[in-house]
Design a protein around this motif. Structure first.
Motif, short mmCIF file in Angstrom:
data_model
loop_
_atom_site.label_atom_id
_atom_site.label_comp_id
_atom_site.label_asym_id
_atom_site.label_seq_id
_atom_site.Cartn_x
_atom_site.Cartn_y
_atom_site.Cartn_z
N GLY A 78 0.87 -1.19 0.00
CA GLY A 78 0.00 0.00 0.00
C GLY A 78 0.89 1.23 0.00
N GLY A 81 0.04 4.64 -0.25
CA GLY A 81 -0.72 5.88 -0.13
C GLY A 81 -0.03 6.81 0.85
N TYR A 82 -0.80 7.66 1.53
CA TYR A 82 -0.22 8.63 2.47
C TYR A 82 0.65 7.91 3.49
N VAL A 83 0.08 6.87 4.10
CA VAL A 83 0.80 6.20 5.19
C VAL A 83 1.92 5.32 4.66
N ASP A 90 2.11 -1.46 -4.57
CA ASP A 90 0.74 -0.97 -4.69
C ASP A 90 0.07 -1.70 -5.85
N ARG A 91 -1.24 -1.91 -5.70
CA ARG A 91 -1.93 -2.66 -6.77
C ARG A 91 -2.30 -1.75 -7.94
N ARG A 139 0.04 4.28 -10.33
CA ARG A 139 0.75 4.82 -9.17
C ARG A 139 2.20 4.32 -9.15
N VAL A 189 -2.76 -0.52 3.66
CA VAL A 189 -3.78 -0.25 2.64
C VAL A 189 -4.95 0.50 3.27
N THR A 225 -8.66 1.56 4.64
CA THR A 225 -9.76 0.89 5.34
C THR A 225 -10.93 1.88 5.35
N THR A 252 -5.53 1.48 9.91
CA THR A 252 -6.41 1.63 11.07
C THR A 252 -7.52 0.58 10.96
N GLU A 294 -0.72 4.05 12.89
CA GLU A 294 0.03 5.24 12.47
C GLU A 294 -0.69 6.50 12.96
N GLU A 314 -1.32 14.46 8.04
CA GLU A 314 -1.07 14.91 6.68
C GLU A 314 -0.61 16.37 6.73
N LYS A 365 -5.59 3.43 18.52
CA LYS A 365 -5.67 4.32 17.35
C LYS A 365 -7.07 4.95 17.24
N SER A 387 -9.46 12.08 5.76
CA SER A 387 -9.66 10.66 5.46
C SER A 387 -9.76 9.83 6.73
N CYS A 388 -9.54 10.43 7.91
CA CYS A 388 -9.47 9.62 9.12
C CYS A 388 -10.61 9.86 10.11
N LYS A 444 -14.34 8.67 9.24
CA LYS A 444 -14.54 7.21 9.10
C LYS A 444 -14.17 6.48 10.39
N1 LIG Z 1 -3.92 9.41 5.69
C1 LIG Z 1 -3.62 9.58 6.98
O1 LIG Z 1 -3.35 10.70 7.43
C2 LIG Z 1 -3.60 8.40 7.92
C3 LIG Z 1 -3.04 8.57 9.20
C4 LIG Z 1 -3.01 7.49 10.05
C5 LIG Z 1 -3.57 6.27 9.66
N2 LIG Z 1 -4.15 6.14 8.43
C6 LIG Z 1 -4.70 4.82 8.07
O2 LIG Z 1 -3.75 4.16 7.25
C7 LIG Z 1 -4.41 3.35 6.25
C8 LIG Z 1 -3.96 3.79 4.87
O3 LIG Z 1 -4.40 5.13 4.68
P1 LIG Z 1 -3.88 6.03 3.47
O4 LIG Z 1 -4.39 7.40 3.73
O5 LIG Z 1 -2.44 5.80 3.26
O6 LIG Z 1 -4.71 5.36 2.27
P2 LIG Z 1 -4.57 5.65 0.72
O7 LIG Z 1 -5.91 5.41 0.13
O8 LIG Z 1 -3.87 6.96 0.48
O9 LIG Z 1 -3.56 4.50 0.22
C9 LIG Z 1 -3.86 3.14 0.26
C10 LIG Z 1 -3.12 2.48 -0.91
O10 LIG Z 1 -3.26 1.07 -0.79
C11 LIG Z 1 -3.33 0.53 -2.10
N3 LIG Z 1 -3.90 -0.82 -2.02
C12 LIG Z 1 -5.16 -1.19 -1.72
N4 LIG Z 1 -5.26 -2.54 -1.75
C13 LIG Z 1 -4.05 -3.03 -2.06
C14 LIG Z 1 -3.53 -4.32 -2.23
N5 LIG Z 1 -4.29 -5.41 -2.08
N6 LIG Z 1 -2.23 -4.45 -2.56
C15 LIG Z 1 -1.44 -3.36 -2.73
N7 LIG Z 1 -1.89 -2.10 -2.58
C16 LIG Z 1 -3.18 -1.93 -2.25
C17 LIG Z 1 -4.18 1.53 -2.85
O11 LIG Z 1 -4.02 1.42 -4.26
C18 LIG Z 1 -3.65 2.87 -2.28
O12 LIG Z 1 -2.61 3.38 -3.08
C19 LIG Z 1 -5.90 3.54 6.52
O13 LIG Z 1 -6.35 2.51 7.35
C20 LIG Z 1 -5.97 4.88 7.24
O14 LIG Z 1 -7.11 4.98 8.07
C21 LIG Z 1 -4.16 7.17 7.55
#
Ligand SMILES: NC(=O)c1ccc[n+]([C@@H]2O[C@H](COP(=O)([O-])OP(=O)(O)OC[C@H]3O[C@@H](n4cnc5c(N)ncnc54)[C@H](O)[C@@H]3O)[C@@H](O)[C@H]2O)c1
Length: 458
Positions: free
Chosen positions: A7, A9-11, A30-31, A35, A84, A86, A121, A154, A158, A212, A267-268, A271
């Motif tokens: 995954g 993304g941001y985290v 990442d899938r 990206r 990834v 949630t 999370t 985490e 952001e 969390k 995003s947090c 949800k």
């Molecule tokens: N964004 C934040 O500020 C933040 C802070 C703390 C915790 N979190 C938690 O961290 C988790 C990730 O959040 P995020 O903001 O990074 O999400 P995001 O949507 O930015 O990134 C998630 C990534 O996972 C990839 N993905 C999904 N399924 C996959 C798979 N099977 N194989 C490979 N890649 C896959 C998606 O393509 C995407 O790029 C969530 O549970 C979120 O609640 C987020």
């Protein structure tokens, strides 16, 4: 250490880049093929200060690489992170499909003992479920490899993600395996070397998972609490900033996360509060506080439209009076220094204004593209309504011939505007401030009519 981050993304991407930057070898998966392609070419999927330079430098040094299939990297590493999304599912519970899909991939491809770390999370009990899925896959393959489960939620913010990661308030590690906790403690040692004992908190898997949600729910509660007080301030003629300072200076209360506004987004919080409420209900418990927090937040997102409708439409809030009016909107992202607009109050306001026939000139340093994507793909607005929204290049351009200016995000460049210039550009000097960041007296001196959350109307 050798790490796979599933995954990006941001985290996932921030964690991967930061771990690589202190000497680990990190394989980022990442899938999403686009990206991965972009990341290989140094293009970031998100805006986060400092991230691009960190990713480029570590890719160049060969400590960070990007992959489409977890199968290509799992046998190269000793630690696999699940990072990834949630998202909120239909019933409000967290949608764990992506987490479980990654668990199945780990079980199908692992070929040596592993530490599996969940960074997403997730509701209490998910770690146990992930353990079962991996064990079932290993059984299916006739393999008996050992693995440990760790929960490492985490807490990065952001917009400040890189500095938060390098210097966290605390690191939470949950596991029933002392060896896995030892390895994880070593991985995080560079981030806490000045004071390791107090900043790494070790606990059970379930306690870490719940920590969390409890943290985000607490922060959301503070915001909704101060917003509720702000509403009362408006009604009784008190000033929320005075009240905020008055209570925040009590060391038992503290001053952070006590700023009034037009509702929390991102995003947090939305949800996670909803998912935690769902967990209470699954256990037949009443989440009274969480329900109130959500209810207040939904009402708070109506603040700007309510004030505007009242100003132009009178006590009846006759919104037909807004038809043909033109509004300048500053700030679209849910907070400064990010392009993330998920659940942002700006989306609610734009929909309301366009629905009643107003036009909007919107300016945001980073959030325009994501706002456009959301409104085109996820809102109920039709093409005519969307045609009344334009994105402009500068804060002052937005103000040209507008009936009023609305501020929703406290980006730095909005902190000290040129009021004289604005006065000339706007049709009338009228400001709706969803962050309560200006001095009402100064605004009055500048000749502005000023509405702000928690202030008596000037
Ligand atoms: N964004 C934040 O500020 C933040 C802070 C703390 C915790 N979190 C938690 O961290 C988790 C990730 O959040 P995020 O903001 O990074 O999400 P995001 O949507 O930015 O990134 C998630 C990534 O996972 C990839 N993905 C999904 N399924 C996959 C798979 N099977 N194989 C490979 N890649 C896959 C998606 O393509 C995407 O790029 C969530 O549970 C979120 O609640 C987020």
């Amino acid at each position: 250490m050798k790490i796979a981050m599933i995954g990006s993304g941001y985290v996932g991407l921030v964690s991967a880049a930061c771990f690589a930057n202190i000497g680990n070898r990190v394989y980022c998966v990442d899938r999403d093929p686009k990206r991965i392609d972009n990341l290989e070419n140094g293009q970031m999927p998100i805006y986060e200060p400092g991230l691009e330079a960190l990713v480029r430098e570590n890719t160049r040094q060969g400590t960070l690489s990007f992959h489409l299939a977890s199968a290509d990297v799992i046998d190269k590493v000793e630690i696999v992170f699940i990072a990834v999304g949630t998202p909120m599912g239909k019933d409000g519970a967290a949608d764990l499909a992506a987490v479980y899909a990654v668990a199945r991939e780990i079980g199908s491809h692992m070929s040596r003992p592993l530490i599996v770390v969940n960074k997403s999370t997730v509701p209490v009990g998910t770690g146990d479920q992930v353990r079962k899925i991996i064990a079932a896959e290993l059984d299916r393959r006739g393999e008996s490899l050992s693995f440990s489960m760790v929960s490492n939620p985490e807490f990065l913010k952001e917009g400040k993600a890189i500095s938060d990661f390098g210097s966290p308030d605390r690191i939470v590690l949950g596991s029933d395996d002392p060896d896995a906790l030892e390895v994880m403690g070593e991985l995080y040692r560079p981030m806490v070397y000045r004071n390791p004992k107090e900043r790494i908190l070790r606990m059970s898997l379930r306690s870490a998972e719940l920590t969390k949600y409890a943290a985000n729910a607490m922060l959301a509660t503070r915001i909704s609490f101060i917003n509720e007080m702000a509403q009362l301030c408006e009604a009784v003629g008190a000033d929320i900033n005075d009240v905020r300072e008055g209570i925040g200076s009590d060391s038992r209360i503290g001053s952070s996360f006590l700023y009034p506004g037009a509702g929390y987004g991102g995003s947090c919080f939305p949800k996670d509060v909803e998912a935690l409420r769902h967990t209470f209900e699954q256990h037949n418990l009443n989440a009274g506080i969480l329900k109130a927090v959500e209810e207040r937040n939904a009402r708070q997102k109506q603040w700007a439209f309510g004030k505007i409708a009242r100003h132009f439409g009178g006590v009846e809030r006759d919104s037909t009076k807004l038809e043909g009016r033109h509004f300048a909107l500053w700030g679209l992202s849910f907070k400064p220094d990010t392009d993330d607009v998920r659940e942002a109050p700006s989306l609610v306001l734009i929909e309301q204004l366009l629905e009643v026939g107003a036009t909007v000139s919107a300016y945001c340093p980073k959030g325009c593209e994501q706002t456009n994507f959301y409104l085109q793909n996820k809102s109920t607005l039709n093409a005519t309504q969307l045609g009344r929204l334009r994105y402009v290049e500068s804060a002052y351009q937005a103000a040209e011939a507008a009936d009023a200016l609305i501020l929703l995000t406290e980006w730095r460049e909005f902190l000290s505007p040129d009021w004289q210039r604005l006065k000339k550009l706007l049709k009338c000097p009228l400001l709706f401030d969803g962050r309560t960041q200006f001095s009402p007296r100064h605004l009055a001196r500048m000749g502005f009519q000023y509405y702000a959350v928690g202030l008596p109307t000037a």
